[in-house]
Structure formats: structure tokens, C-alpha cells
Write an enzyme that holds these catalytic residues in place. Structure first.
Site, short mmCIF file in Angstrom:
data_model
loop_
_atom_site.label_atom_id
_atom_site.label_comp_id
_atom_site.label_asym_id
_atom_site.label_seq_id
_atom_site.Cartn_x
_atom_site.Cartn_y
_atom_site.Cartn_z
N THR A 141 1.08 -1.25 -0.10
CA THR A 141 0.02 0.06 -0.04
C THR A 141 1.01 1.18 -0.01
O THR A 141 2.01 1.17 0.70
CB THR A 141 -0.98 -0.01 1.27
OG1 THR A 141 -0.96 1.50 1.74
CG2 THR A 141 -0.27 -0.69 2.29
N ASP A 143 -0.08 3.77 1.30
CA ASP A 143 -0.61 4.71 2.36
C ASP A 143 0.37 4.22 3.47
O ASP A 143 0.17 4.95 4.67
CB ASP A 143 -2.00 4.46 2.44
CG ASP A 143 -2.83 5.09 1.62
OD1 ASP A 143 -2.21 5.89 0.71
OD2 ASP A 143 -4.24 4.91 1.63
N ARG A 178 1.43 33.43 -2.60
CA ARG A 178 0.23 32.54 -2.56
C ARG A 178 -0.04 31.36 -1.49
O ARG A 178 1.07 31.04 -1.08
CB ARG A 178 -0.09 31.82 -3.93
CG ARG A 178 -0.79 32.60 -4.99
CD ARG A 178 -0.81 31.96 -6.16
NE ARG A 178 -1.61 32.56 -7.39
CZ ARG A 178 -1.70 32.49 -8.58
NH1 ARG A 178 -0.97 31.53 -9.04
NH2 ARG A 178 -2.41 33.29 -9.20
N MET A 185 -2.70 11.43 -1.15
CA MET A 185 -3.26 10.27 -0.99
C MET A 185 -3.16 10.05 0.73
O MET A 185 -2.08 10.59 1.28
CB MET A 185 -2.86 9.11 -1.82
CG MET A 185 -3.67 9.22 -3.15
SD MET A 185 -3.52 7.57 -4.07
CE MET A 185 -4.63 8.02 -5.35
N ARG A 187 -5.85 7.64 2.91
CA ARG A 187 -7.59 7.38 3.07
C ARG A 187 -7.76 7.66 4.57
O ARG A 187 -8.48 8.34 4.85
CB ARG A 187 -7.82 6.16 2.43
CG ARG A 187 -8.94 5.38 2.89
CD ARG A 187 -9.16 4.22 1.97
NE ARG A 187 -9.67 4.73 0.75
CZ ARG A 187 -10.68 5.02 0.26
NH1 ARG A 187 -11.60 5.10 1.56
NH2 ARG A 187 -11.12 5.48 -0.82
N ARG A 283 -4.61 28.34 -3.93
CA ARG A 283 -4.66 27.65 -5.24
C ARG A 283 -4.49 26.08 -4.72
O ARG A 283 -3.62 25.94 -3.77
CB ARG A 283 -3.49 27.59 -6.33
CG ARG A 283 -3.66 29.01 -6.94
CD ARG A 283 -4.90 29.25 -8.00
NE ARG A 283 -4.82 30.47 -8.87
CZ ARG A 283 -5.37 31.41 -8.31
NH1 ARG A 283 -6.09 31.62 -6.98
NH2 ARG A 283 -5.50 32.47 -9.18
#
Ligand code: F6P
Length: 365
Positions: A141, A143, A178, A185, A187, A283
Site C-alpha cells: 500500500t 498509504d 500565494r 493520498m 485515506r 490555489r
């Protein structure tokens, strides 16, 4: 000659091919007494009639350790515990096909199965092991959210990709004074965001484990400007949320893929800041699947290769019902029960949280 089936399941991840190559090369160096086959698109291939499986020999795996993706394809719509089936009237339902899968594995003469995948895939491995299939899992994964291993391959590549993008956003943030939000990613776990924030030098890092307070985010932004000049770089994980808020995403229309498709919290944060009259231009960049694509960095090639070799050795030793695990700078094996027992969330006492705070990175808390 013993036959081993290899499958890659769930979302892809840089390093999958290096694992496959590791398995095949190890089997050859152990005398080549094994036949290795790949099931196309996770277990969907072996479930088909006729089975869509491919032989994996030295020819097929030569040089693939540098390639992204997976040569045997993958899917997150192939969970045999809840397999999507379309009725004649066009409607979809799900069906438990585990027994059928067990029969297919046996009927095709496979003695063992190596399943390379994340939490969902290892739950399938466990279900198959409980039905008597000789299973070995390899954790995958980007993640890095599996608790039974200190690291998964693909994670470091994702962090590198995110950091490269972050570095680019810093210069443009500076030119325009800015606030640049970069969504990565992650989750349920904010590891990619946390690592990228430290590697890149972010001012703000927002992760699922620490729901953020918009006022704290604004406060931090304001400290970075003097007479309208300044810039801020924010890293936000896709699974981050406002205090008392909820994650941003929507359910995919595909039956059999149950996860909410996250994405958009970066834009939501921009809207929240603008609604609160943030004085500076904001942005958002969403990195999305770029973090999963392309060539694995050297570290992940090595880790993935070593995990492939270890998986083969577990099969050879008959040490089934296990998942390869990276612990204390070495490879070991944990039971599949342990593999799926808990989740690797960012622990708020983790040394990288402490490091980030010491650098002045705000978590919006
Ligand atoms: O689990 C890894 C991951 O990359 C998550 O961070 C992300 O939410 C998910 O996969 C997206 O997967 P897909 O678009 O393939 O459904």
C-alpha cells in the site's frame, strides 16, 4: 513440480513487479523446481473459465523491477467475498465466491498462493487460508497503513513523488505570494502527508488523525505574511477533515468497489479559507494517482524484491498462513490474523509529529 499462483490485488503500487520478479528469481535460484503462474487482475483471472493465468518465468520477469504498475494487472473489483455479478436485467449484486475460488485454485493444480496486496487483499488471503489454501501474503500500500509491518513498498516512492511536486509548488507560491494547497493520498492514515511536509518544509500539514480547526490554519497563514508579502505551502491528506466535519469524496458507481472515492478536500479547504476572507490567493493541486504510478525509487525496488524472495522462501518452507513483514530493519513473517488485526494510523506521539511541531509545522490543532 509444485505450482505457485501469484496475484496482485487492490490499488496498484510502485514495486509490485519487483515482488513478482523476486518470487520467480528466488524459485529459479532454488533449483527451478517450481512453476510460477500469475492470475490476471487479482483472483479474477483464476476465477474465469477458462482461467486467465500466465506462466511467470525468467523471460517474463527480466528487468521488470524498474517498471511501475503490475504485469499481471490488478483490480479493486474482485473481492471473492463480495464479487460483483450483473443480473440479466442489468442490475448488480454481490456474491461470495470463496468456495469457487478455492476449487479453481485446487483444480488448476496450485499448491500455494502468494497474494500481494493491502488490508482488503490480506483479508481475502485469510479467508482462503481458513478454507485450507496454502497462503502467503505480501503487504502492499502506498498509504503505509498496515500495522503488522513497519513499512510497505511503494510508500517511499509516493513520498518522493509528492515531495518533488511540493518543491515545485514552493517556488510558484513564493513568486505569487500565494497559499498553495497540495492534496496527497492517505485515506485513513496521514503518513504520506506527514513525510512530505517534513521533507518539503511545509508550513501546514493536515492529516486524517488530527481534524483541523480552520481558525488555527488561518492563524498560521497570517504569521507568514508581512504587508501582503509571503507564501504558505500546505500538504493535506485526502482523508483529512475539519473538526466536526466529514471527509470529501463520493461513492463510485462501480458495484464491488465499496470504498468512498476520496478527493477534493484540498479544494474544500480553499473554499473554506476564501469564505473566511483569507487575504491571500489560494490555489489547490491534487496529486491523485500520480503518486501510485511510474518507476519505484531504489529503496522500494529493494524492499519489494526482498519481500518477493521472502514470500517464496515461506512457500518453500511450508510456512503458510503468514504475511511477510518488515520489522526492525529486517524481514520476518506475521500470521494473516495479525496482518489484518489493526491499522497503522499516525500515532500522535510519533517522533515525526514531534519533529514537525518542532519545525513549526501546524497541524491545524
Ligand atoms: O489505498 C491506497 C489508495 O491509494 C488510497 O490512498 C486512495 O484513497 C485509494 O487507493 C484510491 O484507489 P482507487 O482510485 O484505485 O480506487
Amino acid at each position: 513440480m509444485p505450482k505457485i499462483l501469484v496475484a496482485t490485488g487492490g490499488g496498484d503500487c510502485p514495486g509490485l513487479n519487483a515482488v513478482i520478479r523476486g518470487v520467480v528469481k528466488a524459485s529459479i535460484s532454488e533449483g527451478g523446481d517450481y512453476e510460477i503462474w500469475g492470475s490476471i487482475e487479482a483472483f479474477n483471472g483464476i476465477l474465469k473459465e477458462p482461467a486467465e493465468i500466465v506462466p511467470l518465468s525468467n523471460n517474463e520477469v527480466r528487468g521488470i523491477h524498474v517498471k511501475g504498475g503490475t504485469i499481471i494487472k490488478t483490480t479493486n473489483r474482485g473481492n471473492p467475498l463480495k464479487f460483483p455479478i450483473q443480473n440479466e436485467n442489468g442490475e448488480w449484486r454481490t456474491k461470495n465466491r470463496v468456495d469457487e475460488l478455492v476449487s479453481k485454485i485446487k483444480d488448476n493444480g496450485f499448491d500455494a498462493v502468494i497474494s500481494i496486496g493491502g488490508d482488503g487483499s490480506q483479508k481475502i488471503s485469510l479467508a482462503l487460508a481458513e478454507k485450507g489454501v496454502n497462503m502467503v501474503g505480501v503487504p502492499k500500500t502506498i498509504d503505509n497503513d498496515l500495522n503488522a509491518t513497519d513499512l510497505t513498498f511503494g510508500f517511499s516512492t509516493a513520498v518522493q513523488i509528492a515531495t518533488d511536486s511540493f518543491d515545485k509548488l514552493v517556488t510558484t507560491a513564493n513568486s505569487h505570494n500565494r497559499v498553495m494547497i497540495m492534496e496527497v493520498m492517505g485515506r485513513d492514515a496521514g503518513w504520506i502527508a506527514l513525510h512530505t511536509a517534513i521533507a518539503g518544509g511545509a508550513e501546514i500539514c493536515l492529516i486524517p488523525e488530527i481534524p483541523y480547526d480552520l481558525n488555527k490554519v488561518l492563524e498560521k497563514i497570517n504569521t507568514r505574511y508581512h504587508q501582503g508579502k509571503g507564501y504558505v505551502n500546505v500538504v493535506i491528506a485526502e482523508g483529512a477533515k475539519l473538526k466536526n466535519g466529514s471527509v470529501v469524496g463520493s461513492k463510485a458507481s462501480n458495484v464491488g468497489d465499496e470504498h468512498i472515492k476520496l478527493g477534493g478536500i484540498g479544494n474544500a479547504l480553499r473554499a473554506q479559507l476564501e469564505a473566511e476572507k483569507c487575504a491571500y490567493q489560494v490555489r489547490t493541486t491534487i496529486l491523485g494517482h500520480t503518486q501510485r504510478g511510474g518507476t519505484p525509487i531504489a529503496f522500494d525496488r529493494i524492499l519489494a524484491t526482498a519481500m518477493g524472495v521472502k514470500a517464496f522462501k515461506l512457500v518453500k518452507a511450508g510456512d503458510f498462513g503468514k504475511m511477510v513483514s518488515y520489522k526492525n530493519n529486517g524481514l520476518t513473517a506475521v500470521t494473516l490474523q495479525e496482518a489484518v488485526a489493526s491499522y497503522n494510523h499516525v500515532n500522535l506521539d510519533h517522533y515525526l509529529i514531534e519533529t514537525a511541531r518542532a519545525l513549526g509545522i501546524s497541524f491545524g490543532d
